[in-house]
Write an enzyme that holds these catalytic residues in place. Structure first.
Site, PDB file in Angstrom:
ATOM      1  CB  SER A 148      -0.978   0.005   1.180  1.00  0.00           C
ATOM      2  OG  SER A 148      -0.334  -0.328   2.385  1.00  0.00           O
TER       3      SER A 148
ATOM      4  CG  HIS B 109      -0.912  -5.327   2.012  1.00  0.00           C
ATOM      5  ND1 HIS B 109      -0.292  -5.135   3.215  1.00  0.00           N
ATOM      6  CD2 HIS B 109      -0.833  -4.112   1.361  1.00  0.00           C
ATOM      7  CE1 HIS B 109       0.141  -3.874   3.310  1.00  0.00           C
ATOM      8  NE2 HIS B 109      -0.184  -3.235   2.204  1.00  0.00           N
TER       9      HIS B 109
ATOM     10  CG  HIS C   8       6.000  -9.106   8.068  1.00  0.00           C
ATOM     11  ND1 HIS C   8       6.965  -8.289   7.527  1.00  0.00           N
ATOM     12  CD2 HIS C   8       4.871  -8.349   8.147  1.00  0.00           C
ATOM     13  CE1 HIS C   8       6.436  -7.094   7.296  1.00  0.00           C
ATOM     14  NE2 HIS C   8       5.171  -7.098   7.669  1.00  0.00           N
TER      15      HIS C   8
ATOM     16  NE  ARG D 243       2.354  -3.754  12.461  1.00  0.00           N
ATOM     17  CZ  ARG D 243       2.249  -3.881  11.136  1.00  0.00           C
ATOM     18  NH1 ARG D 243       1.732  -2.886  10.420  1.00  0.00           N
ATOM     19  NH2 ARG D 243       2.644  -4.981  10.528  1.00  0.00           N
TER      20      ARG D 243
ATOM     21  CG  ASP E  76      -3.361  -8.057   8.989  1.00  0.00           C
ATOM     22  OD1 ASP E  76      -3.850  -6.969   9.319  1.00  0.00           O
ATOM     23  OD2 ASP E  76      -2.600  -8.199   8.010  1.00  0.00           O
TER      24      ASP E  76
HETATM   25  N1  NMX Z   1       1.340 -19.852   6.076  1.00  0.00           N
HETATM   26  C1  NMX Z   1       1.755 -20.744   5.144  1.00  0.00           C
HETATM   27  N2  NMX Z   1       2.801 -20.534   4.339  1.00  0.00           N
HETATM   28  C2  NMX Z   1       3.492 -19.394   4.530  1.00  0.00           C
HETATM   29  C3  NMX Z   1       3.153 -18.451   5.509  1.00  0.00           C
HETATM   30  C4  NMX Z   1       2.007 -18.701   6.291  1.00  0.00           C
HETATM   31  N3  NMX Z   1       1.569 -17.849   7.200  1.00  0.00           N
HETATM   32  N4  NMX Z   1       4.033 -17.425   5.442  1.00  0.00           N
HETATM   33  C5  NMX Z   1       4.891 -17.712   4.443  1.00  0.00           C
HETATM   34  N5  NMX Z   1       4.556 -18.902   3.888  1.00  0.00           N
HETATM   35  C6  NMX Z   1       5.158 -19.547   2.718  1.00  0.00           C
HETATM   36  C7  NMX Z   1       5.016 -18.646   1.508  1.00  0.00           C
HETATM   37  O1  NMX Z   1       3.712 -18.754   0.943  1.00  0.00           O
HETATM   38  C8  NMX Z   1       6.126 -19.130   0.616  1.00  0.00           C
HETATM   39  O2  NMX Z   1       5.711 -20.331   0.024  1.00  0.00           O
HETATM   40  P1  NMX Z   1       6.081 -20.671  -1.506  1.00  0.00           P
HETATM   41  O3  NMX Z   1       7.572 -20.601  -1.579  1.00  0.00           O
HETATM   42  O4  NMX Z   1       5.523 -22.035  -1.722  1.00  0.00           O
HETATM   43  O5  NMX Z   1       5.439 -19.620  -2.341  1.00  0.00           O
HETATM   44  C9  NMX Z   1       7.225 -19.467   1.623  1.00  0.00           C
HETATM   45  O6  NMX Z   1       6.545 -19.674   2.880  1.00  0.00           O
HETATM   46  C10 NMX Z   1       8.247 -18.373   1.807  1.00  0.00           C
HETATM   47  O7  NMX Z   1       7.600 -17.186   2.165  1.00  0.00           O
HETATM   48  P2  NMX Z   1       8.320 -16.120   3.140  1.00  0.00           P
HETATM   49  O8  NMX Z   1       9.595 -15.719   2.479  1.00  0.00           O
HETATM   50  O9  NMX Z   1       8.392 -16.635   4.510  1.00  0.00           O
HETATM   51  O10 NMX Z   1       7.263 -14.934   3.142  1.00  0.00           O
HETATM   52  P3  NMX Z   1       7.006 -13.828   2.032  1.00  0.00           P
HETATM   53  O11 NMX Z   1       7.865 -12.649   2.310  1.00  0.00           O
HETATM   54  O12 NMX Z   1       7.057 -14.366   0.660  1.00  0.00           O
HETATM   55  O13 NMX Z   1       5.465 -13.465   2.304  1.00  0.00           O
HETATM   56  C11 NMX Z   1       3.567 -12.957   3.641  1.00  0.00           C
HETATM   57  C12 NMX Z   1       5.068 -12.729   3.429  1.00  0.00           C
HETATM   58  C13 NMX Z   1       3.076 -12.025   4.718  1.00  0.00           C
HETATM   59  C14 NMX Z   1       2.831 -12.659   2.338  1.00  0.00           C
HETATM   60  C15 NMX Z   1       3.359 -14.442   4.063  1.00  0.00           C
HETATM   61  O14 NMX Z   1       4.004 -14.699   5.291  1.00  0.00           O
HETATM   62  C16 NMX Z   1       1.896 -14.818   4.156  1.00  0.00           C
HETATM   63  O15 NMX Z   1       1.288 -15.168   3.130  1.00  0.00           O
HETATM   64  N6  NMX Z   1       1.281 -14.730   5.388  1.00  0.00           N
HETATM   65  C17 NMX Z   1      -0.133 -14.977   5.544  1.00  0.00           C
HETATM   66  C18 NMX Z   1      -0.934 -13.786   5.053  1.00  0.00           C
HETATM   67  C19 NMX Z   1      -0.785 -12.595   5.993  1.00  0.00           C
HETATM   68  O16 NMX Z   1      -0.880 -12.716   7.207  1.00  0.00           O
HETATM   69  N7  NMX Z   1      -0.575 -11.391   5.387  1.00  0.00           N
HETATM   70  C20 NMX Z   1      -0.560 -10.146   6.172  1.00  0.00           C
HETATM   71  C21 NMX Z   1       0.819  -9.498   6.295  1.00  0.00           C
HETATM   72  C22 NMX Z   1       0.719  -8.235   7.079  1.00  0.00           C
HETATM   73  N8  NMX Z   1      -0.084  -7.177   6.382  1.00  0.00           N
HETATM   74  O17 NMX Z   1      -0.956  -6.597   6.965  1.00  0.00           O
HETATM   75  O18 NMX Z   1       0.160  -6.927   5.192  1.00  0.00           O
HETATM   76  C1  MLT Z   2       2.022  -3.594   6.622  1.00  0.00           C
HETATM   77  O1  MLT Z   2       1.677  -3.076   7.683  1.00  0.00           O
HETATM   78  O2  MLT Z   2       2.069  -2.961   5.559  1.00  0.00           O
HETATM   79  C2  MLT Z   2       2.282  -5.076   6.608  1.00  0.00           C
HETATM   80  O3  MLT Z   2       2.826  -5.526   7.810  1.00  0.00           O
HETATM   81  C3  MLT Z   2       2.995  -5.552   5.388  1.00  0.00           C
HETATM   82  C4  MLT Z   2       4.435  -5.178   5.253  1.00  0.00           C
HETATM   83  O4  MLT Z   2       5.018  -4.418   6.008  1.00  0.00           O
HETATM   84  O5  MLT Z   2       5.043  -5.727   4.287  1.00  0.00           O
END
Ligand code: NMX
Ligand code: MLT
Length: 434
Positions: free
Chosen positions: A241, A271, A317, A326, A372
């Site tokens: 964002s 996100h 994350h 947070r 979240d």
């Molecule tokens: N559950 C299952 N798999 C996960 C999770 C999770 N909570 N977190 C990471 N992974 C997987 C990810 O999908 C990836 O798999 P693949 O290689 O098969 O594509 C692998 O682990 C490596 O990912 P990371 O390097 O640990 O994380 P990345 O930086 O790519 O992604 C998020 C970060 C936040 C997108 C990821 O942790 C996620 O999808 N979390 C769940 C959704 C979430 O809570 N998002 C909110 C973040 C905060 N916000 O407000 O934006």
């Molecule tokens: C945010 O607050 O924007 C989320 O934690 C996602 C991020 O920092 O990548």
């Protein structure tokens, strides 16, 4: 005492000099090495943006202009009898780097109130929007439609000197923040209630007024909103964002169009929409494990989520490698205000179990909860149970973080964002790879 605009304008010559001197001394020095994996891997760890409001440390979490969440809770001005900081003060801090006085925040609250009126066409668009259109899509629609109010766009069309851009971006930013609660409340009341929104109340701070417009009149809900709107503001520049608002703003699209673009990104499940996803996931868990569910059932549910190829929402994350502060701030709030709420107990139980299960998967770099994982349960307790609305609250807060940087972008005279891309063929050619 100086106003926000005066304070920012006074700090600007020094900041611009500092940037100039830093670039003159080190402008051609290497910041880091980039690798091909960074390019294919969503630019993780690549430093490619300037963001003044906050910096995210993987272990310690977010620091707003150098202050941690406990520090801002202590230092920022508060409403009478409140223990939570006012998000208006956070906006001041993020823009200027200075902690405002209580009188300055009060004046800013009043100024926001004075700018809060919506043009009729925005309420009309929302009135004609189908109720099953996602609240975030409605918000983006409304913020785009508010573009009619952009003083930046009008001044630019008339012919505007580059050195004056920021002044108009500042005016639009204040107007936007002022109008967002009414827009957000209209969406909430239209979709889930009777469509009637209380008039703005100039005697209330921003959060208390927003709560009232949503239809929640208790002081405790206003306290929750003060915390909620403060902690979701800013998370450095690389999140989708923030990055998107900055990127679109670099074309000199107005703050309205830039913020709407950022909100479109916030609406994604990886996100901001993760707060909605978490609630759905928790309620399903509650249903599956029943009243007597224990550790084994929660573990099985977590494993089932993972083995079905889905993510555990609210965990993981891109930058953080520890529990998000947070999350901890919201946990403290819950321990104080709703310690016996069954859904909070379930959130706590998941917190005890999920990191271990997620850590078993080597590819997951951070097994800890993010912001979240906790926000929805607090809203549920106070009766705001409509999960599909949760990301709109995140968005209102995020405006307080991304708009200060948009003002700074234009005040620094930052250029159009336009990185270089390569095709796979071109990369292979570079490395003589066959
Ligand atoms: N559950 C299952 N798999 C996960 C999770 C999770 N909570 N977190 C990471 N992974 C997987 C990810 O999908 C990836 O798999 P693949 O290689 O098969 O594509 C692998 O682990 C490596 O990912 P990371 O390097 O640990 O994380 P990345 O930086 O790519 O992604 C998020 C970060 C936040 C997108 C990821 O942790 C996620 O999808 N979390 C769940 C959704 C979430 O809570 N998002 C909110 C973040 C905060 N916000 O407000 O934006
Ligand atoms: C945010 O607050 O924007 C989320 O934690 C996602 C991020 O920092 O990548």
């Amino acid at each position: 005492e100086p106003t926000l605009k005066e304070t920012f304008a006074a700090s600007l010559p020094h900041k611009i000099e500092q940037v100039k001197a830093l670039r003159a001394a080190h402008g051609e020095d290497k910041l880091q090495e980039t690798t091909m994996n960074m390019v294919y891997g969503g630019q993780r760890g690549m430093i490619n943006l300037i963001w003044e409001g906050s910096v995210l440390d993987p272990e310690e979490g977010i620091k707003f202009r150098g202050y941690s969440i406990p520090e801002i809770s202590e230092k920022l001005p508060k409403a009478p009898n409140s223990s939570q900081p006012l998000p208006e003060g956070m906006f001041w801090l993020l823009l200027t780097g200075e902690i405002p006085t209580a009188a300055q925040v009060k004046a800013l609250s009043a100024e926001l109130h004075a700018r809060s009126t919506l043009p009729e066409h925005v309420s009309e668009i929302l009135a004609h929007t189908p109720k099953d259109l996602h609240p975030m899509a409605q918000l983006c629609l409304a913020v785009n439609a508010l573009e009619s109010e952009s003083s930046f766009a009008k001044a630019y069309d008339r012919g505007l000197a580059k050195s004056d851009y920021w002044q108009y971006v500042f005016e639009d930013s204040l107007d936007l923040i002022a109008k967002l609660p009414t827009v957000a409340a209209i969406i909430y009341r239209n979709v889930f209630h009777d469509g009637v929104v209380a008039a703005t109340d100039a005697n209330l701070d921003y959060s208390a007024n927003f709560s009232k417009q949503l239809g929640y009149n208790s002081e405790e809900f206003a306290e929750l909103m003060r915390m909620y709107l403060t902690i979701h503001t800013d998370h450095e520049g690389g999140n989708v964002s923030a990055h998107t608002t900055h990127l679109v703003g670099s074309t000199l699209s107005s703050p309205y169009l830039s913020l709407a673009a950022g909100f479109n990104g916030l609406a994604g499940p990886l996100h901001g929409k993760a707060n909605q996803e978490v609630l759905g996931w928790l309620l399903k868990l509650k249903e599956v494990i029943g009243a007597n569910g224990g550790k084994a059932e929660v573990e099985a549910y977590l494993r089932e989520t993972l083995s079905s190829g889905r993510v555990v929402p609210g965990y993981g994350h891109a930058v953080l490698r520890k529990t998000d502060p947070r999350y901890s701030a919201q946990r403290l709030f819950a321990q104080k205000h709703l310690p016996d709420f069954p859904l909070f107990k379930l959130v706590s139980q998941v917190y005890e179990i999920a990191p271990k299960i997620l850590a078993e998967k080597q590819k997951i770099k951070n097994p800890w909860p993010n912001v979240d994982a906790h926000s929805g349960v607090l809203l549920q307790y106070y009766g705001l149970t409509e999960q599909s609305y949760y990301t709109v609250l995140f968005a209102v807060s995020r405006a307080f973080g991304v708009l200060p940087q948009l003002i700074i972008d234009r005040a620094y005279g930052l250029p159009l964002e336009r990185p270089k891309s390569f095709s796979t063929e071109k990369l292979a050619e570079k490395f003589k790879f066959k």
